[in-house]
Scaffold this motif. Structure first.
Motif, PDB file in Angstrom:
ATOM      1  N   VAL A   1       4.105   9.580   4.316  1.00  0.00           N
ATOM      2  CA  VAL A   1       4.449   9.459   2.892  1.00  0.00           C
ATOM      3  C   VAL A   1       4.605  10.844   2.277  1.00  0.00           C
ATOM      4  O   VAL A   1       5.598  11.128   1.594  1.00  0.00           O
ATOM      5  N   ARG A   2       3.634  11.716   2.509  1.00  0.00           N
ATOM      6  CA  ARG A   2       3.700  13.071   1.942  1.00  0.00           C
ATOM      7  C   ARG A   2       4.952  13.801   2.409  1.00  0.00           C
ATOM      8  O   ARG A   2       5.703  14.361   1.613  1.00  0.00           O
TER       9      ARG A   2
ATOM     10  N   VAL B   1       9.872   4.846  -0.491  1.00  0.00           N
ATOM     11  CA  VAL B   1       9.229   3.831   0.358  1.00  0.00           C
ATOM     12  C   VAL B   1      10.177   3.418   1.481  1.00  0.00           C
ATOM     13  O   VAL B   1       9.760   3.265   2.632  1.00  0.00           O
ATOM     14  N   GLN B   2      11.448   3.254   1.167  1.00  0.00           N
ATOM     15  CA  GLN B   2      12.416   2.875   2.194  1.00  0.00           C
ATOM     16  C   GLN B   2      12.524   3.958   3.270  1.00  0.00           C
ATOM     17  O   GLN B   2      12.608   3.660   4.467  1.00  0.00           O
TER      18      GLN B   2
ATOM     19  N   ALA C   1       8.889   7.523 -11.425  1.00  0.00           N
ATOM     20  CA  ALA C   1       8.365   6.377 -10.661  1.00  0.00           C
ATOM     21  C   ALA C   1       9.486   5.470 -10.176  1.00  0.00           C
ATOM     22  O   ALA C   1       9.347   4.809  -9.149  1.00  0.00           O
ATOM     23  N   SER C   2      10.607   5.472 -10.889  1.00  0.00           N
ATOM     24  CA  SER C   2      11.738   4.637 -10.490  1.00  0.00           C
ATOM     25  C   SER C   2      12.309   5.051  -9.137  1.00  0.00           C
ATOM     26  O   SER C   2      12.980   4.260  -8.475  1.00  0.00           O
ATOM     27  N   GLU C   3      12.050   6.267  -8.718  1.00  0.00           N
ATOM     28  CA  GLU C   3      12.562   6.745  -7.433  1.00  0.00           C
ATOM     29  C   GLU C   3      11.590   6.477  -6.284  1.00  0.00           C
ATOM     30  O   GLU C   3      11.898   6.748  -5.132  1.00  0.00           O
TER      31      GLU C   3
ATOM     32  N   HIS D   1       0.836  -1.200   0.000  1.00  0.00           N
ATOM     33  CA  HIS D   1       0.000   0.000   0.000  1.00  0.00           C
ATOM     34  C   HIS D   1       0.873   1.253   0.000  1.00  0.00           C
ATOM     35  O   HIS D   1       0.598   2.211  -0.741  1.00  0.00           O
ATOM     36  N   LEU D   2       1.907   1.271   0.828  1.00  0.00           N
ATOM     37  CA  LEU D   2       2.808   2.424   0.892  1.00  0.00           C
ATOM     38  C   LEU D   2       3.505   2.634  -0.455  1.00  0.00           C
ATOM     39  O   LEU D   2       3.674   3.759  -0.905  1.00  0.00           O
TER      40      LEU D   2
END
Length: 187
Positions: free
Chosen positions: A86-87, A58-59, A51-53, A35-36
């Motif tokens: 997340v934000r 997430v980490q 998106a690759s970043e 989900h994250l």
């Protein structure tokens, strides 16, 4: 599983984890991670980050959850707490990479009460409405929203702090919204 049921399950596991149950902690992290990851990808897309970043973000989010898990109020929903992390991590991520987000004025059209932005030139004389703002606000809106300058560049240009520029931009957009609404209520 519905969002609320999923979040209730996560909250139960996180409560157990905060109380010291290491297996519950591993389980909640495993359950939350997909989900994250999806949330981070959506936010990356919104902020113009490749998106690759998203995985790096997430980490960072997982590390923050680990370090701040004791700050979560066990009586409150876990979803908003996770969304905030997340934000904030993505904003930090942007800052570390020296990137800035440019918000063109047509994206703010909804704030001004306009339609999709395609009718702006037909319905609104931007210069006339900007003229109603005080000098620093007018210059800040023009610089950031219309010319695409960063907050940092605008602050340097006006010899102001970045915080003062952000506050002034927020107040200016709020004032523009009020002016627009009052002009169009009388139509």
């Amino acid at each position: 599983m519905q969002k609320s049921a999923r979040e209730k399950e996560w909250a139960e596991m996180m409560r157990a984890a905060v109380a010291g149950n290491t297996q519950a902690y591993r389980n909640v992290l495993a359950a939350m991670t997909p989900h994250l990851r999806a949330m981070a990808r959506r936010r990356c897309d919104q902020f113009g980050i490749p998106a690759s970043e998203a995985e790096d973000a997430v980490q960072e989010v997982l590390l923050t959850i680990h370090l701040k898990r004791g700050s979560w109020d066990v009586d409150r929903p876990i979803g908003p707490w996770l969304s905030t992390i997340v934000r904030n991590k993505l904003i930090d991520f942007l800052r570390k990479r020296g990137k800035h987000v440019v918000i063109p004025i047509h994206y703010v059209a909804a704030t001004l009460g306009m339609g999709d932005g395609s009718e702006i030139s037909d319905r609104l004389d931007v210069e006339k409405i900007l003229h109603g703002l005080k000098h620093p606000q007018r210059t800040i809106v023009r610089s950031i929203s219309m010319e695409g300058a960063s907050v940092r560049e605008t602050a340097a240009q006006l010899n102001m702090s970045e915080v003062a520029v952000r506050v002034s931009l927020h107040r200016a957009l709020k004032a523009l919204s009020a002016v627009y609404r009052s002009d169009h209520e009388n139509e």
